[in-house]
Design a protein around this motif. Structure first.
Motif, mmCIF file in Angstrom:
data_model
loop_
_atom_site.group_PDB
_atom_site.id
_atom_site.type_symbol
_atom_site.label_atom_id
_atom_site.label_comp_id
_atom_site.label_asym_id
_atom_site.label_seq_id
_atom_site.Cartn_x
_atom_site.Cartn_y
_atom_site.Cartn_z
ATOM 1 N N HIS A 133 0.559 -0.940 -0.319
ATOM 2 C CA HIS A 133 0.020 0.156 0.023
ATOM 3 C C HIS A 133 1.087 1.518 0.025
ATOM 4 C CE1 HIS A 133 -2.587 3.091 0.958
ATOM 5 N NE2 HIS A 133 -3.500 2.358 1.005
ATOM 6 N N ALA A 161 3.371 -0.328 -7.351
ATOM 7 C CA ALA A 161 1.268 0.500 -6.440
ATOM 8 C C ALA A 161 1.713 1.840 -6.836
ATOM 9 C CB ALA A 161 1.886 0.478 -4.479
ATOM 10 N N GLU A 162 0.241 1.919 -7.058
ATOM 11 C CA GLU A 162 -0.183 3.604 -7.315
ATOM 12 C C GLU A 162 -0.383 4.804 -6.764
ATOM 13 O OE1 GLU A 162 -2.549 3.661 -10.431
ATOM 14 O OE2 GLU A 162 -0.710 2.002 -11.567
ATOM 15 N N ARG A 165 -3.251 7.195 -9.478
ATOM 16 C CA ARG A 165 -3.049 6.358 -10.527
ATOM 17 C C ARG A 165 -1.408 6.462 -11.180
ATOM 18 N NH1 ARG A 165 -7.680 4.912 -12.821
ATOM 19 N NH2 ARG A 165 -9.376 4.714 -11.739
ATOM 20 N N LYS A 167 2.194 5.554 -10.565
ATOM 21 C CA LYS A 167 3.735 4.425 -9.558
ATOM 22 C C LYS A 167 4.092 5.012 -9.342
ATOM 23 C CE LYS A 167 2.337 0.463 -12.666
ATOM 24 N NZ LYS A 167 2.013 0.799 -14.048
ATOM 25 N N SER A 249 -1.709 -8.750 -10.037
ATOM 26 C CA SER A 249 -3.173 -8.908 -10.104
ATOM 27 C C SER A 249 -3.334 -10.218 -10.145
ATOM 28 C CB SER A 249 -4.013 -8.978 -11.906
ATOM 29 O OG SER A 249 -3.208 -9.940 -12.498
ATOM 30 N N ARG A 252 -3.811 -9.018 -6.266
ATOM 31 C CA ARG A 252 -4.747 -8.351 -5.535
ATOM 32 C C ARG A 252 -6.321 -9.599 -5.596
ATOM 33 N NH1 ARG A 252 -5.081 -3.368 -6.106
ATOM 34 N NH2 ARG A 252 -7.204 -2.428 -7.094
ATOM 35 N N GLU A 274 -7.347 -0.340 1.070
ATOM 36 C CA GLU A 274 -6.952 0.548 -0.429
ATOM 37 C C GLU A 274 -7.825 1.412 0.453
ATOM 38 O OE1 GLU A 274 -5.993 -1.182 -4.238
ATOM 39 O OE2 GLU A 274 -8.326 -1.273 -4.271
ATOM 40 N N LYS A 279 -4.123 2.304 -4.823
ATOM 41 C CA LYS A 279 -3.762 0.650 -6.201
ATOM 42 C C LYS A 279 -2.373 0.010 -5.027
ATOM 43 C CE LYS A 279 -3.027 -2.232 -9.709
ATOM 44 N NZ LYS A 279 -2.301 -2.377 -10.739
ATOM 45 N N ASN A 280 -3.376 -0.502 -3.940
ATOM 46 C CA ASN A 280 -2.711 -1.560 -2.693
ATOM 47 C C ASN A 280 -2.350 -2.909 -4.266
ATOM 48 O OD1 ASN A 280 -1.383 -3.354 -1.419
ATOM 49 N ND2 ASN A 280 -2.845 -3.183 0.435
#
Ligand SMILES: *Cc1c(COP(=O)(O)O)cnc(C)c1O
Length: 374
Positions: A133, A161-162, A165, A167, A249, A252, A274, A279-280
């Motif tokens: 995270h 991670a983001e 949006r 990275k 993915s 996730r 999250e 994006k975790n």
């Protein structure tokens, strides 16, 4: 059933590339095509201008601090809940790590405590994107800009991670990644410095390889290190890059499944979160016992292990480390939020190749234990 916490997922390309490196005799850190290729592909993946490979995540942290210009005697504000490699890297420089407490949700540095700790010696903020995270970067960067501080990102657990949006790895002055066997992608051992600064990239590149001279190779331009990644490791890295998105993915999906099973037990089990700006990438599915389950971690982990489910303890924060309390660098009371995770957190099997059956088994067993003990 025996379910490990994680196992590296090695594809077919990795062996093909490694064999190619071996057959060409390009086995060290100075020759071979895979090093540059891995760096280019990784820079593209992170959306940064430069990536400099090295021998470990710890080396990447050390190099990013050196290359960004953190000096002996400087104070570096650092997230207290982390792998101690983060802290060690600051100490290698001769700088002083100042522990900062975390946000309970992101598990990253809590921006509200930063300004109270900034003084004339402070030169950098080191964030850690913990368990996949990202830290609360928008606020951290606002404060860093206001006080003209460097920002170094420990991205060892957060490839891809983001934040809003974008990275991680290029959000501050420099980022440091690890490719240890259990990280999001692996080269066995290995690391990478990422940056959008040509100056920082050049300095990191020079320092990782003994700071050889340009015109006269053996007229060294600085006190350098041998932190080189080998071409064989980079060959593995190139193979891993072909499936990095899939690996993320998968992780996730594992988290989504566990979340759905543990949702109604949040009173005794804190789950990964999250933030709406984040994006975790779920490096590890990290949970913390709470409420009536506090203090029962050893019992829970032992019961899981008897069923064949391997787990790991969460990190003990910097401010709770005996060696640093004894040396007067920290006090236990400094970071109360992080302290609540020290002896009640652990993580569940989260590898990208864990099967549906295995996930079900892990969730069933843990739920049984919670029902029994709570
Ligand atoms: C793994 C890790 C490191 C160290 O990386 P190595 O490759 O093992 O040297 C540093 N920081 C964090 C947060 C890590 O998880």
């Amino acid at each position: 059933m025996k379910i490990p916490v994680s196992r590296p997922l090695i594809g077919r390309l990795e062996s093909i590339y490694v064999n190619k490196a071996l057959q060409e005799g390009a086995i060290s850190g100075l020759y071979g095509d895979f090093i540059g290729r891995f760096e280019d592909e990784f820079a593209d993946f992170c959306g940064v201008d430069y990536a400099v490979s090295c021998s470990s995540g710890t080396a990447a942290l050390h190099l990013s601090l050196l290359a960004a210009g953190v000096l002996p005697g400087d104070e570096v504000l650092v997230s207290t809940l982390t792998n101690m490699a983060t802290i060690f890297a600051i100490l290698y420089i001769g700088a002083r790590p100042i522990p900062v407490d975390i946000e309970a949700n992101s598990l990253g540095i809590d921006p509200q405590y930063l300004e109270g700790k900034i003084n004339s010696k402070t030169t950098a903020i080191m964030v850690v994107h913990l368990f996949g995270h990202p830290a609360n970067m928008n606020k951290v960067i606002e404060i860093a800009n206001k006080h003209k501080l460097l920002v170094i990102e420990d991205c060892a657990e957060a490839h891809g991670a983001e934040v809003s949006r974008v990275k991680v790895g290029g959000l501050g002055s420099a980022g440091a990644f690890s490719f240890f066997a259990n990280k999001i992608i692996s080269t066995g051992e290995g690391g990478m410095v990422t940056t959008n600064s040509l100056e920082i990239a050049k300095k990191a590149r020079s320092l990782r390889s003994l700071a050889f001279g340009d015109a006269e190779k053996f007229m060294h331009v600085d006190v350098g290190y041998n932190y080189r990644m080998t071409n064989i490791q980079a060959a593995i890295g190139c193979g891993q890059m072909a499936m990095v998105e899939e690996l993320i993915s998968r992780r996730r999906e594992v988290a989504e499944y566990y979340n759905s099973r543990f949702e109604s037990y949040r009173d005794v089990l804190l789950l990964p979160s999250e933030a709406n700006w984040a994006k975790n990438v779920i490096w590890m599915y990290h949970v913390c016992l709470s409420g009536s389950m506090r203090g029962k971690r050893t019992l829970v982990r032992d019961m899981l292990l008897k069923e064949g489910v391997e787990t790991r303890d969460g990190f003990i924060p910097f401010n709770m480390q005996k060696i640093f309390i004894e040396s007067g660098l920290v006090t236990i009371e400094q970071c109360p939020v992080a302290n609540t995770f020290a002896f009640d957190s652990f993580y569940l099997p989260t590898g990208p190749d864990i099967s549906k059956n295995e996930m079900e088994f892990v969730a069933d067993r843990l739920l049984n234990i919670l029902i029994q003990l709570r």
